[in-house]
Scaffold this motif. Sequence first.
Motif, PDB file in Angstrom:
ATOM      1  N   GLY A 254      44.522  28.708  33.492  1.00  0.00           N
ATOM      2  CA  GLY A 254      43.142  29.061  33.181  1.00  0.00           C
ATOM      3  C   GLY A 254      42.603  30.134  34.104  1.00  0.00           C
ATOM      4  N   LEU A 255      42.944  30.028  35.397  1.00  0.00           N
ATOM      5  CA  LEU A 255      42.523  31.055  36.358  1.00  0.00           C
ATOM      6  C   LEU A 255      43.122  32.407  35.994  1.00  0.00           C
ATOM      7  CD1 LEU A 255      41.113  31.743  39.064  1.00  0.00           C
ATOM      8  CD2 LEU A 255      43.247  31.133  40.213  1.00  0.00           C
ATOM      9  N   LEU A 256      44.376  32.373  35.557  1.00  0.00           N
ATOM     10  CA  LEU A 256      45.032  33.618  35.149  1.00  0.00           C
ATOM     11  C   LEU A 256      44.317  34.253  33.963  1.00  0.00           C
ATOM     12  CD1 LEU A 256      47.525  35.418  35.670  1.00  0.00           C
ATOM     13  CD2 LEU A 256      48.761  34.035  34.020  1.00  0.00           C
ATOM     14  N   LEU A 257      43.902  33.443  32.989  1.00  0.00           N
ATOM     15  CA  LEU A 257      43.185  33.991  31.838  1.00  0.00           C
ATOM     16  C   LEU A 257      41.836  34.567  32.264  1.00  0.00           C
ATOM     17  CD1 LEU A 257      42.904  34.457  28.802  1.00  0.00           C
ATOM     18  CD2 LEU A 257      41.927  32.155  28.620  1.00  0.00           C
ATOM     19  N   ALA A 258      41.107  33.866  33.148  1.00  0.00           N
ATOM     20  CA  ALA A 258      39.818  34.377  33.612  1.00  0.00           C
ATOM     21  C   ALA A 258      39.977  35.721  34.311  1.00  0.00           C
ATOM     22  CB  ALA A 258      39.169  33.359  34.552  1.00  0.00           C
TER      23      ALA A 258
ATOM     24  N   LEU B  34      34.399  30.348  31.251  1.00  0.00           N
ATOM     25  CA  LEU B  34      34.451  29.497  30.062  1.00  0.00           C
ATOM     26  C   LEU B  34      35.805  29.598  29.366  1.00  0.00           C
ATOM     27  CD1 LEU B  34      30.892  30.135  28.573  1.00  0.00           C
ATOM     28  CD2 LEU B  34      31.740  27.977  29.513  1.00  0.00           C
ATOM     29  N   ALA B  35      36.302  30.838  29.204  1.00  0.00           N
ATOM     30  CA  ALA B  35      37.602  31.009  28.559  1.00  0.00           C
ATOM     31  C   ALA B  35      38.709  30.374  29.394  1.00  0.00           C
ATOM     32  CB  ALA B  35      37.883  32.496  28.350  1.00  0.00           C
ATOM     33  N   GLY B  36      38.657  30.571  30.715  1.00  0.00           N
ATOM     34  CA  GLY B  36      39.664  29.963  31.579  1.00  0.00           C
ATOM     35  C   GLY B  36      39.594  28.450  31.551  1.00  0.00           C
ATOM     36  N   GLY B  37      38.372  27.883  31.536  1.00  0.00           N
ATOM     37  CA  GLY B  37      38.233  26.432  31.477  1.00  0.00           C
ATOM     38  C   GLY B  37      38.790  25.866  30.185  1.00  0.00           C
ATOM     39  N   ALA B  38      38.514  26.547  29.063  1.00  0.00           N
ATOM     40  CA  ALA B  38      39.047  26.069  27.785  1.00  0.00           C
ATOM     41  C   ALA B  38      40.571  26.098  27.777  1.00  0.00           C
ATOM     42  CB  ALA B  38      38.485  26.924  26.647  1.00  0.00           C
ATOM     43  N   LEU B  39      41.162  27.172  28.318  1.00  0.00           N
ATOM     44  CA  LEU B  39      42.616  27.262  28.339  1.00  0.00           C
ATOM     45  C   LEU B  39      43.230  26.215  29.270  1.00  0.00           C
ATOM     46  CD1 LEU B  39      45.161  28.761  27.443  1.00  0.00           C
ATOM     47  CD2 LEU B  39      44.880  30.272  29.425  1.00  0.00           C
ATOM     48  N   SER B  40      42.645  26.028  30.445  1.00  0.00           N
ATOM     49  CA  SER B  40      43.207  25.046  31.379  1.00  0.00           C
ATOM     50  C   SER B  40      43.136  23.640  30.788  1.00  0.00           C
ATOM     51  CB  SER B  40      42.468  25.107  32.714  1.00  0.00           C
ATOM     52  OG  SER B  40      41.107  24.708  32.557  1.00  0.00           O
TER      53      SER B  40
END
Length: 658
Positions: A84-88, A43-49
């Motif tokens: 986003g992948l990096l944040l996840a 979810l966090a990665g999706g929001a950032l991407s």
Amino acid sequence: MTSSTLGSFVLGAIVNIALLSYGARRLLAERRFSLSRTVVAGLAGGALSNAINNALIGGIHLGARQHPPYGVVLGFLALGWAGGLLLAMAILVTWQAFLPAGTVPPVSSWPRSVRSRVARGLRYWQIVRIFTQCGLRPLWRGGTGRPASLARSLSEALDRSGVVFVKFGQALSTRRDLLPAEFTEELGRLQDRVSPLPWAQIEQVLREELGGTEVFAQIDREPLAAASIAQVHTATLRTGERVVVKVRRPGVDSLAERDLDIIGRLARRAEARASWARTLGVIALASGFANALREELDFRVEARNLAAVSSADAEAEHAGTADGARVVIPAAYHDLSTRRVLVMERLDGMPVSKAGPALAGGGIDRERLARGLFDGLLRQIMVDGIFHADPHPGNILLLNDGRLALIDFGSVGRLDTGLRAALARLLLALDRRDPVALTDALLEVTARPDALDEQALERAVGTLLVRHLAAGQAPDATMFADLFRIVARHELAVPAEFAATFRALSTLEGTLTALAPGFDIVAEAERFGQGRQREELGPASLKDAATDEIMALLPMLRRLPRRMDRIAAAVEGGRLSVNVRLLADERDRQTINGWLQLGVLTVLAASAGIMAVALLALKGGPAMTATVGLYPFLGYCLLVICSLLALRVLAAVFRAPR
């Protein structure tokens, strides 16, 4: 926005989150992340991407006079998705670093866990308050006081703290190798004081374990005896055998686990703050006590102990090597024994602790009974390797027919062949009055400290032998207490198995005194040792030993001529070589392979980072849009790759061992 457009948007978001979650787990090579962690990271990665893509696309349209090529748009979308992948991945790695997978129980167990933690915390502070009120605060601060006063305070605190702490104090009272005499004497006065449980609670346990009381033709509702862990009732089986039924108290296991955890916490706290606790090794003491008590709570272990000791005793009697009056061991009914219920043969008699009038009445050869009991325990220790570890007068019955019986095998000691041989060498050195051999035997069975003064130890041992075993002196059991003081003064760590052995012998000393006042335990030990030597050096024993050794060596002897011939032929022909296989163990290869992988990933991450910084610093170059050049774009891509590789390395570092 129409419903179809909204549905497409939601479906796309779900697919994006699923891809991010799956990609983060795969790139980190970790399958043990929980679903909740993975979803949160996705979810966090999706929001950032989404945020990055919206910003990049908006910037492209604002700075461009015409629509950019689709390749450029896809490149920016891929870069945003990679962010986003990096944040996840970063969320999963950080979560694993501070809260490894498996450390947080499922949400469904939280209410019960909170209740148990609150109860344990309250109990912990209750124990700490009792210890403080009893005047033991100096011990927590690392200080000391008068031994006699501290011993009384410790005994009072343990007595007020409950059954498990009383048993812990009783176990400490037998460690003469660690504690001064003032402590062992005070702790030895601790006694279990419990009231019998009502029959309804006992019947409930029998119903849960045996299906009810129908397996018995008759069972007495009044307990024969009540102790802190269990109480005993007499019964008769449907086949007519008279038995005793030992039933564990309901809930005692959970209470014991709670208090054992508190004892462990107090031990760690004491060892962290006080030098005396580190010297005694209180953490190891608490751990050993916890293991012994858990065994005592499982009556299946006691049933196996009864069978093992009884079998070894029967073999000794059949071989004709049992001396004195044979001690009776009750038989266990394994088909009726469970974790909480033990059914044993019933023996008619009374504990030695209550048999004073019967012993004093005459007609009983008290010396013969004491010798038979002592020989039986020594045989269990020196020959069988499994022995009754708590032979106090309450655990020894004087039967109606004049024999003795051992009961309550919940606590037993075990000595392997090596430890039995080492103990025999130690006792032989005592018998020979040889200080050098006794010192060597002590160092063989204890952990040698780094700063040991071996000459001082040998002189102390020699002084001990002169004091207790000089000509014209009658040795007594205080010799072993002095030997333990020497061991403690030189900081030699006695193995727990040896401590249990001498604890049993020390406990037995009081029982033997009650049986036969004036019983010479040292002289009887020497007599037993001499008898064992005659047995081992007899023609039959030597023949059996030689036969066993030859049978063990026979396969090797058969192959030896052929192998010698091959070696001689290889030497003669100049073909003799030695093969050394490095990393033959699969675990070694896996370890080095893991190190190499981490090293390669680290180098690649560093290289990508350096190249990213260099590309970001370059000016000019082909333009992708009006505001973004190719070199900065490639630099950002390499920076993402560098971060991904670095996170992969960190995930491997923080990964919990499998």
